[in-house]
Motif scaffolding. Sequence first.
Motif: not given
Length: 108
Positions: A7-9, A46-48, A52-56, A79-84
């Motif tokens: 997923p993208l979103y 943060d875990n979620i 989501l980061d791993e799923l790109e 946290l969202a910023d940390k994961h870009d």
Amino acid sequence: MKKCRLPLYADFLITPFCNLECSFCSAAATKNKLSKIKVLTLDEIDNIFNQLDELEVLKISLEGGEPFCRDDIIEIMHLADKHDFNYYINTNGTLIDEKKQKKLVKQM
């Protein structure tokens, strides 16, 4: 033809609570209505976000209920910023007072 990875979103409900009682919405206006529902902690969020980061996933929507019912909404944004993530907050805007507005400006 190049395939799009998915997923993208992602929509991410960070709270079931809201400060309003709109007739068209299922969000609870009082915590008493949903007192048995556990709200995610920052560590769980943060875990979620890691997953989501791993799923790109590129973009997330922080939703509820009303996201600004959470006292830690700014920390969630960090946290969202940390994961870009590219993210937005789906809000009714009624809880954004001058204090929160200043924090939001600093966050950006």
